[in-house]
Motif scaffolding. Structure first.
Motif, PDB file in Angstrom:
ATOM      1  N   SER A  94      12.847   9.335 -15.694  1.00 25.78           N
ATOM      2  CA  SER A  94      12.636   9.286 -14.209  1.00 25.78           C
ATOM      3  C   SER A  94      11.340   8.245 -13.760  1.00 25.78           C
ATOM      4  O   SER A  94      11.259   7.769 -12.716  1.00 25.78           O
ATOM      5  CB  SER A  94      12.133  10.367 -13.344  1.00 25.78           C
ATOM      6  OG  SER A  94      11.129  11.055 -14.126  1.00 25.78           O
ATOM      7  N   ILE A  95      10.669   7.888 -14.519  1.00 24.80           N
ATOM      8  CA  ILE A  95       9.365   6.925 -14.564  1.00 24.80           C
ATOM      9  C   ILE A  95       9.905   5.582 -14.214  1.00 24.80           C
ATOM     10  O   ILE A  95       9.097   4.707 -13.734  1.00 24.80           O
ATOM     11  CB  ILE A  95       8.540   6.976 -15.831  1.00 24.80           C
ATOM     12  CG1 ILE A  95       7.075   6.345 -15.263  1.00 24.80           C
ATOM     13  CG2 ILE A  95       9.116   6.180 -16.883  1.00 24.80           C
ATOM     14  CD1 ILE A  95       6.229   6.507 -16.292  1.00 24.80           C
ATOM     15  N   TYR A  96      11.211   5.264 -14.546  1.00 20.17           N
ATOM     16  CA  TYR A  96      11.921   4.040 -14.366  1.00 20.17           C
ATOM     17  C   TYR A  96      12.005   3.559 -12.926  1.00 20.17           C
ATOM     18  O   TYR A  96      11.898   2.289 -12.300  1.00 20.17           O
ATOM     19  CB  TYR A  96      13.065   3.722 -14.945  1.00 20.17           C
ATOM     20  CG  TYR A  96      13.227   3.579 -16.392  1.00 20.17           C
ATOM     21  CD1 TYR A  96      12.178   2.675 -17.114  1.00 20.17           C
ATOM     22  CD2 TYR A  96      14.151   4.277 -17.095  1.00 20.17           C
ATOM     23  CE1 TYR A  96      12.325   2.675 -18.473  1.00 20.17           C
ATOM     24  CE2 TYR A  96      14.322   3.998 -18.480  1.00 20.17           C
ATOM     25  CZ  TYR A  96      13.176   3.353 -19.237  1.00 20.17           C
ATOM     26  OH  TYR A  96      13.135   3.193 -20.643  1.00 20.17           O
ATOM     27  N   ILE A  97      11.730   4.682 -11.777  1.00 21.30           N
ATOM     28  CA  ILE A  97      11.733   4.329 -10.625  1.00 21.30           C
ATOM     29  C   ILE A  97      10.116   3.613 -10.312  1.00 21.30           C
ATOM     30  O   ILE A  97      10.339   2.759  -9.436  1.00 21.30           O
ATOM     31  CB  ILE A  97      11.740   5.630  -9.621  1.00 21.30           C
ATOM     32  CG1 ILE A  97      11.736   5.298  -8.235  1.00 21.30           C
ATOM     33  CG2 ILE A  97      10.629   6.554  -9.874  1.00 21.30           C
ATOM     34  CD1 ILE A  97      12.392   6.299  -7.254  1.00 21.30           C
ATOM     35  N   CYS A  98       9.279   3.922 -11.085  1.00 19.94           N
ATOM     36  CA  CYS A  98       8.053   3.297 -11.025  1.00 19.94           C
ATOM     37  C   CYS A  98       7.951   1.723 -11.237  1.00 19.94           C
ATOM     38  O   CYS A  98       7.328   0.866 -10.787  1.00 19.94           O
ATOM     39  CB  CYS A  98       7.117   3.881 -11.708  1.00 19.94           C
ATOM     40  SG  CYS A  98       6.526   5.663 -10.841  1.00 19.94           S
ATOM     41  N   THR A  99       8.828   1.513 -12.594  1.00 19.75           N
ATOM     42  CA  THR A  99       8.736   0.074 -13.192  1.00 19.75           C
ATOM     43  C   THR A  99       9.460  -0.644 -11.896  1.00 19.75           C
ATOM     44  O   THR A  99       9.166  -1.723 -11.610  1.00 19.75           O
ATOM     45  CB  THR A  99       9.742   0.344 -14.049  1.00 19.75           C
ATOM     46  OG1 THR A  99       9.569   1.213 -15.012  1.00 19.75           O
ATOM     47  CG2 THR A  99      10.153  -1.069 -14.946  1.00 19.75           C
ATOM     48  N   ILE A 100      10.635  -0.228 -11.157  1.00 23.42           N
ATOM     49  CA  ILE A 100      11.119  -0.819 -10.092  1.00 23.42           C
ATOM     50  C   ILE A 100      10.647  -1.099  -8.941  1.00 23.42           C
ATOM     51  O   ILE A 100      10.493  -2.176  -8.532  1.00 23.42           O
ATOM     52  CB  ILE A 100      12.517  -0.088  -9.765  1.00 23.42           C
ATOM     53  CG1 ILE A 100      13.455   0.197 -10.700  1.00 23.42           C
ATOM     54  CG2 ILE A 100      13.321  -0.775  -8.505  1.00 23.42           C
ATOM     55  CD1 ILE A 100      14.725   0.922 -10.443  1.00 23.42           C
TER      56      ILE A 100
ATOM     57  N   GLY B 183       0.726  -1.257   0.051  1.00 20.15           N
ATOM     58  CA  GLY B 183      -0.101  -0.089  -0.130  1.00 20.15           C
ATOM     59  C   GLY B 183       0.806   1.147   0.039  1.00 20.15           C
ATOM     60  O   GLY B 183       0.710   2.139  -0.742  1.00 20.15           O
ATOM     61  N   LEU B 184       1.864   1.221   0.690  1.00 23.74           N
ATOM     62  CA  LEU B 184       2.656   2.561   0.873  1.00 23.74           C
ATOM     63  C   LEU B 184       3.570   2.782  -0.500  1.00 23.74           C
ATOM     64  O   LEU B 184       3.634   3.873  -0.938  1.00 23.74           O
ATOM     65  CB  LEU B 184       3.781   2.249   2.029  1.00 23.74           C
ATOM     66  CG  LEU B 184       3.168   2.205   3.331  1.00 23.74           C
ATOM     67  CD1 LEU B 184       4.030   2.199   4.446  1.00 23.74           C
ATOM     68  CD2 LEU B 184       2.614   3.690   3.625  1.00 23.74           C
ATOM     69  N   ILE B 185       3.929   1.588  -1.064  1.00 19.24           N
ATOM     70  CA  ILE B 185       4.727   1.872  -2.330  1.00 19.24           C
ATOM     71  C   ILE B 185       3.943   2.139  -3.348  1.00 19.24           C
ATOM     72  O   ILE B 185       4.195   2.978  -4.087  1.00 19.24           O
ATOM     73  CB  ILE B 185       5.465   0.360  -2.509  1.00 19.24           C
ATOM     74  CG1 ILE B 185       6.380  -0.101  -1.655  1.00 19.24           C
ATOM     75  CG2 ILE B 185       5.968   0.355  -4.247  1.00 19.24           C
ATOM     76  CD1 ILE B 185       6.861  -1.534  -1.936  1.00 19.24           C
ATOM     77  N   LEU B 186       2.731   1.753  -3.426  1.00 14.30           N
ATOM     78  CA  LEU B 186       1.750   1.915  -4.526  1.00 14.30           C
ATOM     79  C   LEU B 186       1.337   3.659  -4.134  1.00 14.30           C
ATOM     80  O   LEU B 186       1.250   4.297  -5.200  1.00 14.30           O
ATOM     81  CB  LEU B 186       0.494   1.382  -4.315  1.00 14.30           C
ATOM     82  CG  LEU B 186       0.550  -0.140  -5.113  1.00 14.30           C
ATOM     83  CD1 LEU B 186      -0.642  -0.984  -4.872  1.00 14.30           C
ATOM     84  CD2 LEU B 186       1.171  -0.104  -6.566  1.00 14.30           C
ATOM     85  N   THR B 187       1.091   3.939  -2.945  1.00 15.64           N
ATOM     86  CA  THR B 187       0.757   5.653  -2.435  1.00 15.64           C
ATOM     87  C   THR B 187       1.891   6.364  -3.145  1.00 15.64           C
ATOM     88  O   THR B 187       1.719   7.553  -3.712  1.00 15.64           O
ATOM     89  CB  THR B 187       0.557   5.689  -1.115  1.00 15.64           C
ATOM     90  OG1 THR B 187      -0.272   4.835  -0.611  1.00 15.64           O
ATOM     91  CG2 THR B 187       0.147   7.072  -0.648  1.00 15.64           C
ATOM     92  N   PHE B 188       3.241   5.980  -2.970  1.00 18.03           N
ATOM     93  CA  PHE B 188       4.360   6.667  -3.141  1.00 18.03           C
ATOM     94  C   PHE B 188       4.275   6.826  -4.734  1.00 18.03           C
ATOM     95  O   PHE B 188       4.238   7.796  -5.485  1.00 18.03           O
ATOM     96  CB  PHE B 188       5.700   6.002  -3.096  1.00 18.03           C
ATOM     97  CG  PHE B 188       7.037   6.492  -3.364  1.00 18.03           C
ATOM     98  CD1 PHE B 188       7.504   7.697  -2.696  1.00 18.03           C
ATOM     99  CD2 PHE B 188       7.475   6.272  -4.531  1.00 18.03           C
ATOM    100  CE1 PHE B 188       8.708   8.534  -3.028  1.00 18.03           C
ATOM    101  CE2 PHE B 188       8.586   7.122  -5.193  1.00 18.03           C
ATOM    102  CZ  PHE B 188       9.052   8.165  -4.429  1.00 18.03           C
ATOM    103  N   ILE B 189       4.141   5.884  -5.462  1.00 20.05           N
ATOM    104  CA  ILE B 189       3.788   5.777  -6.953  1.00 20.05           C
ATOM    105  C   ILE B 189       3.112   6.818  -7.549  1.00 20.05           C
ATOM    106  O   ILE B 189       2.949   7.594  -8.679  1.00 20.05           O
ATOM    107  CB  ILE B 189       3.664   4.174  -7.467  1.00 20.05           C
ATOM    108  CG1 ILE B 189       4.954   3.388  -7.415  1.00 20.05           C
ATOM    109  CG2 ILE B 189       3.230   4.532  -9.093  1.00 20.05           C
ATOM    110  CD1 ILE B 189       4.627   1.978  -7.706  1.00 20.05           C
TER     111      ILE B 189
END
Length: 221
Positions: A200-206, A16-22
């Motif tokens: 920078s969107i690659y951080i979301c991929t990771i 949940g926290l990772i998705l919120t960050f994304i």
């Protein structure tokens, strides 16, 4: 791992926290790089659509419609995947794979000169996310926006302060952390988008990959 935990694996607090960050990051990403258009805050797009339409600016009005349509299509797809691939939560993995593929495509720059395609793809990603991940430890939350989470924060805060419900304190803190995580995503998204641009969107991929691995791990233990 117990069947109950497996059946609610998408409610994991770390996921949940990772998705919120994304969610926060992607809002900053499209805002900075693509003419201040919010890809996942559809309320804002609907408001701007109405304003531009009233002002007679049809181009900018209908530009806001595309991410709204993309958002709606992805919600339908999420429900279809949930219906079609219920066994062992396969739909979770499919959604994450789709999101990873789309973020990789965006990061390659193949559509860097077509902001409409980028915005629709990001909106699609956000919609799949909100259509798939809806709760954290049993409490409803929105991983890509803050209005609902802010309402829930104050609702449980009121129960804690006014009604002296001890359990409400823990839930209040959880929503506070979720909102702060969203803000962190926006904050870092602004800096990363300015310095690294579309890549920078690659951080979301990771991060989507991290969630994918968490799900695999949780299903095995």
């Amino acid at each position: 791992m117990s069947n109950n935990k497996v059946s609610h694996i998408e409610e994991n607090i770390y996921i949940g926290l990772i998705l919120t960050f994304i969610g926060g990051f992607l809002d900053a990403y499209t805002y900075i790089l693509y003419d201040k258009i919010f890809a996942n805050t559809q309320t804002g797009n609907i408001i701007f659509f109405s304003i531009f339409l009233a002002e007679g600016d049809l181009y900018n009005a209908f530009l806001r419609l595309f991410p709204i349509f993309s958002f709606c299509i992805a919600i339908f797809l999420a429900q279809f995947l949930i219906y079609k691939f219920t066994q062992n939560k396969k739909w979770l993995k499919i959604v994450l794979i789709i999101n990873m593929i789309f973020t990789i495509i965006i990061g390659t720059g193949i559509f860097k000169d077509n902001r409409l395609v980028i915005i629709c793809l990001v909106s699609f990603i956000c919609s799949l996310t909100i259509g798939t991940f809806k709760k954290v430890k049993g409490d409803v939350f929105a991983p890509i926006m803050c209005t609902g989470n802010l309402r829930s924060l104050m609702e449980f805060f009121s129960k804690w302060i006014i009604y002296k419900e001890k359990k409400a304190k823990k839930t209040t803190l959880k929503y506070l952390i979720i909102i702060l995580t969203f803000c962190l995503g926006v904050f870092l998204g602004i800096f990363l988008a300015k310095y690294f641009g579309i890549y920078s969107i690659y951080i979301c991929t990771i991060l989507f990959l991290v969630i994918f691995l968490i799900i695999i791990y949780k299903q095995k233990i």
